[in-house]
Design an enzyme around this catalytic site. Structure first.
Site, PDB file in Angstrom:
ATOM      1  CE  LYS A 162      32.951 -23.559  12.120  1.00  0.00           C
ATOM      2  NZ  LYS A 162      33.573 -22.772  13.008  1.00  0.00           N
ATOM      3  CG  ASP A 194      39.239 -23.739  15.186  1.00  0.00           C
ATOM      4  OD1 ASP A 194      38.805 -23.462  13.991  1.00  0.00           O
ATOM      5  OD2 ASP A 194      38.357 -23.849  16.334  1.00  0.00           O
ATOM      6  CD  GLN A 216      32.179 -21.235  16.070  1.00  0.00           C
ATOM      7  OE1 GLN A 216      32.574 -22.101  15.486  1.00  0.00           O
ATOM      8  NE2 GLN A 216      32.344 -20.065  15.324  1.00  0.00           N
TER       9      GLN A 216
HETATM   10  N1  GUN Z   1      34.812 -18.028  15.251  1.00  0.00           N
HETATM   11  C1  GUN Z   1      34.915 -17.258  14.260  1.00  0.00           C
HETATM   12  N2  GUN Z   1      35.490 -17.951  13.093  1.00  0.00           N
HETATM   13  C2  GUN Z   1      36.028 -19.203  13.984  1.00  0.00           C
HETATM   14  C3  GUN Z   1      36.825 -20.468  13.621  1.00  0.00           C
HETATM   15  O1  GUN Z   1      37.220 -20.275  12.418  1.00  0.00           O
HETATM   16  N3  GUN Z   1      37.090 -21.000  14.579  1.00  0.00           N
HETATM   17  C4  GUN Z   1      36.321 -20.994  15.714  1.00  0.00           C
HETATM   18  N4  GUN Z   1      36.629 -22.208  16.704  1.00  0.00           N
HETATM   19  N5  GUN Z   1      35.734 -19.848  15.885  1.00  0.00           N
HETATM   20  C5  GUN Z   1      35.547 -19.046  15.263  1.00  0.00           C
END
Ligand code: GUN
Length: 317
Positions: A60, A127, A104
Site C-alpha cells: 500500500k 477503508d 490494518q
Molecule cells: N485486512 C484485510 N483486508 C483489509 C482491508 O481491506 N483493510 C484493512 N485495513 N485491513 C485489511
C-alpha cells in the site's frame, strides 16, 4: 484417476491490468490536486508482526509512492493497548497532511476493533469501515466504500459482466468483504445470496450463481461442483500453502504444484480450486493477479477522494 475433462476455456479477468488502468486514470486528478497545493496523504497503521499484514501494508505504501502520494507507515508493538492505538488515531485525525487513515486488520486480540474503527474520522476512513460510512453504503448514500468490494465491482463493470438481474452468490459474510459486496451487488440490481459456514448444501446454492464470489479464507473450498458452467467466479482468497500435504490436498496436478513448493517454499492458492475454475467457469479472477491489485488501486482512489472531499468545495474541478 480423474476422468478426462473439457478443454480449458474460461477467460481470465486480469485484475493487475484493470488496477493499472485505474491508477493511470487517477494520475490526472493527483496532478490537479497538486497544482492546488494539495498532496493527498495516507497513514497506514500496523500493529504487531503479522507477516501477511506486513506485506499488504508495504504494498500500500509502495503504491502511494508510485503515484506521488504522501504516505506514512506507523508500526506499533503487538502489545499495544486499545487506549494507545486510539491515541495514535486521534493524532492522525488532527493532522492536516493526513487525508486517509488505514488500520490494518486483523488487530491483536487485546484491542477492541470496533472502538478503533469508530475512532477514525469518517472523512479520513479510506477503508469505509466506520459505522457512518457503513450506514451510508447500506442506504445508498455517497461515502467511502470498502476497497476490496469496490474493486470487485470495478472488475465486473470494466469487464462488461452484466450484474442487473443476475443471481449473485457471495460465500463469506465478513464486514470487510462479504457483507459490503453483497450490498453493492444488490444496489446494482443483482439477486443476492450470502452463504456462510452454516449454509446447508453449499455447492448446490453456489451452483445457482451467475456471479460466484468466494471470500471465506479456505484454500480451494470452491471446487468444480460449486460452479455453474459459464459462471463468472471471483476469488477473494489468498492462502499460502507451505506443507506438501496441504498442496496434495488442493491441486490435481500435484507434481507441478509440489515442484513450485520446492522452488519457492510456498504455493499461493485462492478460495477457488484453480484447475476446476478454468474448466468450469466462463470467466474468473486468478490468484495472484485478480482481486488483490484492485484492493490497493481502490485505496488510492479513496485516498485521493478523501483529500478532495475533506476540503469541501474548494478543490472541486
Ligand atoms: N485486512 C484485510 N483486508 C483489509 C482491508 O481491506 N483493510 C484493512 N485495513 N485491513 C485489511
Amino acid at each position: 484417476m480423474r476422468p478426462e475433462k473439457n478443454r480449458l476455456t474460461a477467460k481470465t479477468l486480469d485484475g493487475a491490468q484493470i488496477a493499472a488502468t485505474i491508477k493511470d486514470e487517477l494520475k490526472q486528478e493527483i496532478l490537479r490536486l497538486k497544482s492546488c497545493g494539495v498532496t493527498p496523504g495516507l497513514a497506514a497503521v500496523l500493529v504487531g508482526r503479522n507477516p501477511a499484514s506486513e506485506i499488504y501494508v508495504r504494498n500500500k505504501v509502495k503504491a502511494c509512492e508510485a503515484l506521488g502520494l504522501y504516505s506514512e507507515k506507523i508500526e506499533l508493538a503487538a502489545s499495544t493497548s486499545s487506549a494507545e492505538l486510539l491515541d495514535v488515531i486521534r493524532q492522525l485525525n488532527a493532522r492536516d497532511t493526513i487525508d486517509g487513515i488505514l488500520v490494518q486488520l486483523p488487530l491483536p486480540p487485546q484491542i477492541d476493533v470496533k472502538k478503533v474503527l469508530l475512532a477514525v474520522d469518517p472523512l479520513k476512513d479510506v477503508d469505509g469501515f466506520h459505522p457512518v460510512n457503513v450506514g451510508n453504503m447500506v442506504s445508498g448514500r455517497p461515502g467511502m466504500v470498502p476497497c476490496t468490494p469496490a474493486g470487485i465491482i470495478q472488475i465486473l463493470e470494466r469487464s462488461q459482466v452484466p450484474i442487473a438481474g443476475c443471481r449473485a452468490v457471495v460465500i463469506g459474510r465478513s464486514d470487510t468483504v462479504g457483507k459490503p459486496l453483497a450490498l453493492l451487488l444488490l444496489h446494482r440490481n443483482a439477486t443476492i445470496t450470502i452463504c456462510h459456514s452454516r449454509t446447508r448444501d453449499l455447492p448446490s446454492v453456489a451452483r445457482e450463481a451467475d456471479i460466484l464470489v468466494a471470500a471465506i479464507g479456505k484454500p480451494a473450498l470452491v471446487t468444480g461442483d460449486f460452479i455453474k458452467p459459464g459462471a463468472v467466479v471471483i476469488d477473494v482468497g489468498i492462502n499460502r500453502l507451505t506443507q506438501p500435504e496441504e498442496v496434495r490436498a488442493v491441486f490435481h496436478d500435484v507434481d507441478s504444484a509440489l515442484a513450485q513448493l520446492r522452488a519457492k517454499g510456498s504455493v499461493l492458492v485462492g478460495d477457488v480450486q484453480p484447475e476446476d475454475v478454468r474448466e468450469q467457469a466462463g470467466a474468473y479472477t486468478p490468484v495472484p493477479g485478480g482481486v488483490g491489485p484492485l484492493t490497493i488501486a481502490m485505496l488510492m482512489v479513496n485516498t485521493v477522494r478523501a483529500a478532495r472531499e475533506r476540503r469541501g468545495t474548494a478543490l472541486h474541478p
